[in-house]
Design an enzyme around this catalytic site. Structure first.
Site, PDB file in Angstrom:
ATOM      1  N   ARG A 216       0.839  -1.219   0.000  1.00 26.41           N
ATOM      2  CA  ARG A 216       0.000   0.000   0.000  1.00 26.41           C
ATOM      3  C   ARG A 216       0.872   1.266   0.000  1.00 26.41           C
ATOM      4  O   ARG A 216       0.517   2.272   0.611  1.00 26.41           O
ATOM      5  CB  ARG A 216      -0.940   0.044   1.214  1.00 26.41           C
ATOM      6  CG  ARG A 216      -1.840  -1.130   1.346  1.00 26.41           C
ATOM      7  CD  ARG A 216      -2.888  -1.242   0.242  1.00 26.41           C
ATOM      8  NE  ARG A 216      -3.641  -2.446   0.428  1.00 26.41           N
ATOM      9  CZ  ARG A 216      -3.280  -3.636  -0.081  1.00 26.41           C
ATOM     10  NH1 ARG A 216      -2.211  -3.749  -0.860  1.00 26.41           N
ATOM     11  NH2 ARG A 216      -3.999  -4.708   0.161  1.00 26.41           N
TER      12      ARG A 216
ATOM     13  N   SER B 285     -10.647  -1.133   4.176  1.00 26.78           N
ATOM     14  CA  SER B 285      -9.801  -1.258   5.367  1.00 26.78           C
ATOM     15  C   SER B 285      -9.232   0.102   5.752  1.00 26.78           C
ATOM     16  O   SER B 285      -8.632   0.780   4.916  1.00 26.78           O
ATOM     17  CB  SER B 285      -8.650  -2.220   5.089  1.00 26.78           C
ATOM     18  OG  SER B 285      -9.171  -3.513   4.900  1.00 26.78           O
TER      19      SER B 285
ATOM     20  N   GLU C 143      -4.363   3.192   6.309  1.00 23.01           N
ATOM     21  CA  GLU C 143      -4.368   2.887   4.877  1.00 23.01           C
ATOM     22  C   GLU C 143      -5.162   3.974   4.140  1.00 23.01           C
ATOM     23  O   GLU C 143      -4.765   4.442   3.084  1.00 23.01           O
ATOM     24  CB  GLU C 143      -4.999   1.517   4.625  1.00 23.01           C
ATOM     25  CG  GLU C 143      -5.075   1.192   3.148  1.00 23.01           C
ATOM     26  CD  GLU C 143      -5.470  -0.253   2.862  1.00 23.01           C
ATOM     27  OE1 GLU C 143      -5.091  -1.148   3.651  1.00 23.01           O
ATOM     28  OE2 GLU C 143      -6.131  -0.472   1.843  1.00 23.01           O
TER      29      GLU C 143
HETATM   30  C1  LIG Z   1     -15.795  -1.853   0.134  1.00 21.35           C
HETATM   31  C2  LIG Z   1     -14.335  -1.533  -0.151  1.00 21.35           C
HETATM   32  C3  LIG Z   1     -13.431  -2.572  -0.327  1.00 21.35           C
HETATM   33  C4  LIG Z   1     -12.081  -2.288  -0.582  1.00 21.35           C
HETATM   34  N1  LIG Z   1     -11.225  -3.333  -0.762  1.00 21.35           N
HETATM   35  C5  LIG Z   1      -9.921  -3.076  -1.032  1.00 21.35           C
HETATM   36  C6  LIG Z   1      -8.984  -4.152  -1.239  1.00 21.35           C
HETATM   37  O1  LIG Z   1      -9.347  -5.319  -1.203  1.00 21.35           O
HETATM   38  N2  LIG Z   1      -7.702  -3.838  -1.479  1.00 21.35           N
HETATM   39  C7  LIG Z   1      -7.265  -2.545  -1.544  1.00 21.35           C
HETATM   40  O2  LIG Z   1      -6.077  -2.326  -1.769  1.00 21.35           O
HETATM   41  N3  LIG Z   1      -8.113  -1.513  -1.342  1.00 21.35           N
HETATM   42  C8  LIG Z   1      -9.423  -1.746  -1.108  1.00 21.35           C
HETATM   43  N4  LIG Z   1     -10.283  -0.690  -0.908  1.00 21.35           N
HETATM   44  C9  LIG Z   1      -9.773   0.694  -0.936  1.00 21.35           C
HETATM   45  C10 LIG Z   1      -9.860   1.376  -2.308  1.00 21.35           C
HETATM   46  O3  LIG Z   1     -10.915   0.842  -3.077  1.00 21.35           O
HETATM   47  C11 LIG Z   1      -8.553   1.255  -3.093  1.00 21.35           C
HETATM   48  O4  LIG Z   1      -7.468   1.849  -2.415  1.00 21.35           O
HETATM   49  C12 LIG Z   1      -8.692   1.912  -4.477  1.00 21.35           C
HETATM   50  O5  LIG Z   1      -7.621   1.546  -5.275  1.00 21.35           O
HETATM   51  C13 LIG Z   1      -8.787   3.438  -4.386  1.00 21.35           C
HETATM   52  O6  LIG Z   1      -9.132   3.924  -5.668  1.00 21.35           O
HETATM   53  P1  LIG Z   1      -9.952   5.281  -5.838  1.00 21.35           P
HETATM   54  O7  LIG Z   1     -10.057   5.576  -7.273  1.00 21.35           O
HETATM   55  O8  LIG Z   1     -11.248   5.182  -5.100  1.00 21.35           O
HETATM   56  O9  LIG Z   1      -8.962   6.275  -5.108  1.00 21.35           O
HETATM   57  P2  LIG Z   1      -9.362   7.571  -4.263  1.00 21.35           P
HETATM   58  O10 LIG Z   1      -9.985   7.130  -2.969  1.00 21.35           O
HETATM   59  O11 LIG Z   1     -10.119   8.517  -5.095  1.00 21.35           O
HETATM   60  O12 LIG Z   1      -7.908   8.132  -3.939  1.00 21.35           O
HETATM   61  C14 LIG Z   1      -7.028   7.400  -3.107  1.00 21.35           C
HETATM   62  C15 LIG Z   1      -5.639   8.040  -3.191  1.00 21.35           C
HETATM   63  O13 LIG Z   1      -5.130   7.867  -4.495  1.00 21.35           O
HETATM   64  C16 LIG Z   1      -4.819   9.142  -5.068  1.00 21.35           C
HETATM   65  N5  LIG Z   1      -5.128   9.092  -6.503  1.00 21.35           N
HETATM   66  C17 LIG Z   1      -6.321   8.817  -7.070  1.00 21.35           C
HETATM   67  N6  LIG Z   1      -6.214   8.860  -8.418  1.00 21.35           N
HETATM   68  C18 LIG Z   1      -4.925   9.179  -8.684  1.00 21.35           C
HETATM   69  C19 LIG Z   1      -4.184   9.382  -9.892  1.00 21.35           C
HETATM   70  N7  LIG Z   1      -4.750   9.273 -11.106  1.00 21.35           N
HETATM   71  N8  LIG Z   1      -2.862   9.684  -9.790  1.00 21.35           N
HETATM   72  C20 LIG Z   1      -2.276   9.798  -8.586  1.00 21.35           C
HETATM   73  N9  LIG Z   1      -2.922   9.648  -7.403  1.00 21.35           N
HETATM   74  C21 LIG Z   1      -4.230   9.326  -7.471  1.00 21.35           C
HETATM   75  C22 LIG Z   1      -5.706  10.121  -4.324  1.00 21.35           C
HETATM   76  O14 LIG Z   1      -5.174  11.452  -4.392  1.00 21.35           O
HETATM   77  C23 LIG Z   1      -5.682   9.547  -2.938  1.00 21.35           C
HETATM   78  O15 LIG Z   1      -4.504   9.919  -2.255  1.00 21.35           O
HETATM   79  C24 LIG Z   1     -11.630  -0.941  -0.661  1.00 21.35           C
HETATM   80  C25 LIG Z   1     -12.557   0.109  -0.477  1.00 21.35           C
HETATM   81  C26 LIG Z   1     -13.906  -0.186  -0.242  1.00 21.35           C
HETATM   82  C27 LIG Z   1     -14.888   0.941  -0.100  1.00 21.35           C
END
Ligand SMILES: Cc1cc2nc3c(=O)[nH]c(=O)nc-3n(C[C@H](O)[C@H](O)[C@H](O)COP(=O)(O)OP(=O)(O)OC[C@H]3O[C@@H](n4cnc5c(N)ncnc54)[C@H](O)[C@@H]3O)c2cc1C
Length: 309
Positions: A180, A231, A301
């Site tokens: 992560r 998480s 995280e």
């Molecule tokens: C129900 C649920 C289950 C989940 N299960 C998992 C799992 O199994 N494993 C896991 O790892 N995570 C999990 N997550 C967390 C999350 O889905 C992941 O971390 C996901 O990859 C975040 O993507 P996002 O587009 O929503 O990012 P955001 O929440 O929009 O952003 C997260 C971070 O990434 C940065 N970011 C976003 N886009 C970019 C870009 N294009 N360039 C640079 N930085 C950027 C943002 O600035 C921020 O710091 C879960 C979340 C939920 C709600």
């Protein structure tokens, strides 16, 4: 490699001011963004970044599934990639390691979409992405992973953009990559625009079957019917944050509208109308209680940004 510095053009995306971030984060809570921009495409994104004061804070937002914006809001520009950088294709120019199939996806593509696209085009190994409810940009930034899969294990190349709107191709070797954790060596401000991934050849129906069973496992173990951000804490080496939190009797701990899920102790859910402060107060209480009782200093995280109200 420096690719191009696109010329200054008239912006073609959607610009809003004072946008409620609760509409865009999966916790459905938190403050407003002073400026909110949904670019029309990559060149428009580059032009937008070039047009801003270089001192203005910039936050890239995918599906907000790992993010909390404090109630006082984000005092800068939020760039919303979802619906914008959404190209996805079998890649023919950048080759994956021998025997693998290459796929290119824009950073606004939802990760579950890539999982299904890879399966349908004869690839295997992306199935786990079907349960990560974010974008490819978020998966790259977080090195998202689960069930043995990890985003950067499959990255062949990425395309990035910086504050000046300069687009670059980068290799995984340009980054420090861990659990992560992803950081550009040298620490410059760059964001992901797209990535090329390599996956082994596989069988479509087997991959679709794996996706189905992994999603069923999530429904059984995670509170997916309540707003949450997955998480909250990283797993410490050799242990699980959820086990530690549960062992401290914290399941069900509630402040205002925010609660430690009774289904999965490493999830905090928005029961009804939680403020970002409610959620952050629960986060701190969980952290401090686990530290006091077990000596383990859990690391966040989820990303918490912005100003307190
Ligand atoms: C129900 C649920 C289950 C989940 N299960 C998992 C799992 O199994 N494993 C896991 O790892 N995570 C999990 N997550 C967390 C999350 O889905 C992941 O971390 C996901 O990859 C975040 O993507 P996002 O587009 O929503 O990012 P955001 O929440 O929009 O952003 C997260 C971070 O990434 C940065 N970011 C976003 N886009 C970019 C870009 N294009 N360039 C640079 N930085 C950027 C943002 O600035 C921020 O710091 C879960 C979340 C939920 C709600």
């Amino acid at each position: 490699m420096n690719m191009s510095e696109p010329p200054m053009t008239q912006l073609r995306g959607v610009l809003r001011e004072d946008e409620p971030m609760s509409r865009h984060v999966s916790w459905r809570a938190g403050g407003r963004a002073r400026v909110f921009y949904q670019p029309a495409d990559v060149l428009d994104l580059a032009a937008f970044l070039r047009s801003r004061d270089p001192r203005e804070p910039v936050l890239f937002l995918g599906l907000g599934s790992n993010l909390l914006v404090r109630d006082g809001g984000f005092p800068g520009a939020v760039v919303f990639t979802h619906h914008a950088l959404i190209g996805i294709e079998v890649e023919s120019e950048v080759s994956a390691p021998r025997g693998q199939i290459s796929f290119r996806a824009g950073s606004g593509v939802p990760s579950p979409h890539l999982a299904r696209f890879v399966a349908k085009h004869g690839g295997a190994g992306a199935e786990w992405l079907a349960g990560v409810p974010g974008t490819i940009g978020g998966a790259l930034a977080m090195n998202a992973g689960c069930y043995g899969g990890e985003t950067w294990n499959h990255v062949v190349a990425v395309e990035t953009v910086d504050r000046a709107g300069t687009l670059r191709h980068r290799a995984p070797a340009d980054y420090e990559i861990g659990y992560r954790h992803v950081a550009l060596k040298g620490g410059a401000d760059e964001w992901f625009v797209s990535a090329v991934f390599g996956f082994q050849p596989g069988d479509e129906s087997a991959a679709m079957g794996t996706i189905k069973s992994l999603l069923q496992k999530r429904v059984a173990t995670q509170p997916l019917n309540q707003p949450n951000a997955g998480s909250v804490f990283r797993n410490p080496p050799g242990d699980h944050a959820a086990r530690l939190i549960e062992s401290c009797g914290l399941k069900g701990f509630t402040v205002g509208g925010a609660q430690v899920s009774t289904k999965h102790a490493n999830f905090i859910v928005n029961l009804d109308g939680a403020s970002a402060k409610d959620i952050e107060t629960v986060v701190r209480h969980v952290h401090d209680t686990v530290l006091q009782r077990t000596g383990i200093d859990l690391v966040l995280e989820v990303r918490i940004v912005g100003d307190a109200a």
